[in-house]
Design a protein around this motif. Structure first.
Motif, PDB file in Angstrom:
ATOM      1  N   LYS A   1       3.221  -2.223   5.844  1.00 15.64           N
ATOM      2  CA  LYS A   1       2.664  -1.223   4.265  1.00 15.64           C
ATOM      3  C   LYS A   1       2.243  -2.307   3.602  1.00 15.64           C
ATOM      4  O   LYS A   1       1.654  -2.517   2.414  1.00 15.64           O
ATOM      5  N   VAL A   2       2.629  -3.934   3.737  1.00 23.06           N
ATOM      6  CA  VAL A   2       2.792  -4.705   3.217  1.00 23.06           C
ATOM      7  C   VAL A   2       1.628  -6.160   3.749  1.00 23.06           C
ATOM      8  O   VAL A   2       2.089  -6.866   4.504  1.00 23.06           O
TER       9      VAL A   2
ATOM     10  N   VAL B   1       0.814  -1.398   0.255  1.00 25.90           N
ATOM     11  CA  VAL B   1      -0.245  -0.060  -0.247  1.00 25.90           C
ATOM     12  C   VAL B   1       0.918   0.749  -0.045  1.00 25.90           C
ATOM     13  O   VAL B   1       1.409   1.826   0.521  1.00 25.90           O
ATOM     14  N   ASN B   2       0.967   1.508  -1.380  1.00 25.03           N
ATOM     15  CA  ASN B   2       1.858   2.179  -1.278  1.00 25.03           C
ATOM     16  C   ASN B   2       1.582   4.255  -0.888  1.00 25.03           C
ATOM     17  O   ASN B   2       2.071   5.213  -2.270  1.00 25.03           O
ATOM     18  N   PHE B   3       1.257   4.436  -0.334  1.00 22.36           N
ATOM     19  CA  PHE B   3       0.111   5.597   0.246  1.00 22.36           C
ATOM     20  C   PHE B   3       0.949   6.983  -0.244  1.00 22.36           C
ATOM     21  O   PHE B   3      -0.021   8.515  -0.718  1.00 22.36           O
TER      22      PHE B   3
ATOM     23  N   ALA C   1      -6.763   0.684   5.736  1.00 24.28           N
ATOM     24  CA  ALA C   1      -5.515   1.440   5.557  1.00 24.28           C
ATOM     25  C   ALA C   1      -5.830   2.436   4.823  1.00 24.28           C
ATOM     26  O   ALA C   1      -6.583   1.849   3.440  1.00 24.28           O
ATOM     27  N   GLY C   2      -5.465   3.117   4.755  1.00 20.30           N
ATOM     28  CA  GLY C   2      -5.964   4.444   3.586  1.00 20.30           C
ATOM     29  C   GLY C   2      -6.236   5.796   4.778  1.00 20.30           C
ATOM     30  O   GLY C   2      -5.776   6.266   5.685  1.00 20.30           O
ATOM     31  N   PHE C   3      -6.721   6.647   3.726  1.00 20.40           N
ATOM     32  CA  PHE C   3      -6.959   8.416   3.642  1.00 20.40           C
ATOM     33  C   PHE C   3      -8.431   8.361   4.060  1.00 20.40           C
ATOM     34  O   PHE C   3      -9.673   8.340   3.748  1.00 20.40           O
ATOM     35  N   MET C   4      -8.890   7.723   5.686  1.00 21.77           N
ATOM     36  CA  MET C   4     -10.765   7.830   5.888  1.00 21.77           C
ATOM     37  C   MET C   4     -11.157   8.860   5.960  1.00 21.77           C
ATOM     38  O   MET C   4     -10.392   9.576   6.712  1.00 21.77           O
TER      39      MET C   4
END
Length: 338
Positions: A104-105, A23-25, A205-208
């Motif tokens: 992040k994997v 997850v290469n945010f 994961a993320g921009f919640m």
């Protein structure tokens, strides 16, 4: 072959055929609601991640959640004994990611918090698609649990949806997988395979959304010789598609939107959980609850996780209905501002 989640500044959206390689945010083209590109440091502080590993059996229910909220990292562990109603609980909260790490994997990394004689560790291994939970508390409580998606031919639900005007959430979930391992605690010593334990797992994961809420229902176990697990929710991951699904002997069945009917003034009264497409029709009878409430201006949380039993039916579009009778699991009612 797996690829990173972000391509050309944008995430892959929808149900994904397999987990991303990472997850290469930081490669995300993160913008303000008015369209202005955000600086890298704003990306780092806006990105949140959590992981959960749960175990359910008639004799013991347990689980561990780890969350990286940037301003703090949080770990929560519990054991619940249905026959006595007794619980063991431990919570860690550390500022600014101290004494913690979060890979992040999704399929090959470690998330861990260790402080004050407490260790909470979640491992994901690409070899054998193996998941492991290791918890060690200062009072001598220890839980070492694991399962293999590959061994039991389970396919996880991998989904990425938009969140609010400028974000997204990647979620990877599986439930209803036979679990192995050992537990030593004041509640007794348990061999998880011997007591017929089943597991569920969540990597998200993320921009919640800055402010959000959700209801969630989950279980894992054996019904009439069929390994059953479900992940049902309302309030998150619902832009264009939902995360709702269930597994029967490892086969993933996608579900439409779900409804949660309950008394907000008394969540220990019976619940009803059902889906718009008719595949899910469940009642839930609570037996106990873990709850907490925090209101600290910039951040807030009202969390209620209720243990109890499900009764009802799962009706696949292309198969035989499966009846659930007195099936242990839990539901949640949560509000969060982070």
């Amino acid at each position: 072959m797996s690829q990173p989640l972000i391509h050309n500044g944008r995430p892959q959206l929808g149900v994904l055929p397999h987990p991303p390689s990472r997850v290469n945010f930081l490669d995300f083209d993160y913008r303000s609601p008015m369209g202005k590109r955000r600086a890298a440091w704003r990306k780092k502080w806006a990105f949140h991640q959590f992981q959960y590993f749960g175990v359910i059996s008639d004799q013991l229910i347990g689980g561990c959640a780890l969350a990286d909220l940037r301003w703090s990292t949080v770990g929560f562990f519990y054991l619940y004994q249905p026959s006595t109603g007794k619980r063991i609980e431990k919570r860690l909260k550390l500022p600014l990611g101290l004494a913690s790490r979060f890979s992040k994997v999704p399929d090959n990394g470690v998330c861990e918090i260790a402080a004050a004689g407490v260790r909470m560790r979640l491992e994901n291994h690409s070899a054998g698609r193996r998941k492991r939970l290791l918890v060690e508390l200062a009072d001598g409580t220890r839980m070492d649990a694991w399962f293999s998606e590959e061994q039991h031919q389970f396919n996880p639900m991998c989904i990425c949806t938009r969140a609010a005007v400028n974000g997204w959430v990647y979620a990877q979930k599986v439930a209803g997988v036979p679990c192995e391992g050992q537990v030593s605690s004041a509640l007794g010593d348990f061999d998880l395979a011997a007591i017929g334990a089943y597991a569920h797992h969540d990597w998200s994961a993320g921009f919640m959304r800055r402010e959000t809420w959700w209801n969630w229902a989950c279980t894992s176990g054996l019904a009439d010789g069929v390994a059953v697990g479900f992940n049902l929710s309302c309030g998150v991951n619902e832009t264009s598609i939902t995360e709702n699904c269930y597994w029967l002997d490892g086969q993933l069945h996608k579900v439409d939107g779900c409804f949660f009917e309950f008394d907000q003034d008394d969540v220990l009264k019976p619940w009803r959980v059902h889906s718009a497409d008719g595949q899910v029709e469940l009642s839930f009878t609570p037996a106990g609850m873990h709850g907490e409430q925090v209101n600290a201006l910039l951040v807030a949380s009202r969390f209620k996780q209720i243990f109890g039993r499900f009764n009802g039916v799962l009706t696949p579009k292309d198969g035989k209905p499966v009846q659930l009778k007195e099936f242990w699991g839990f539901v949640e009612d949560q509000y969060a501002k982070w």
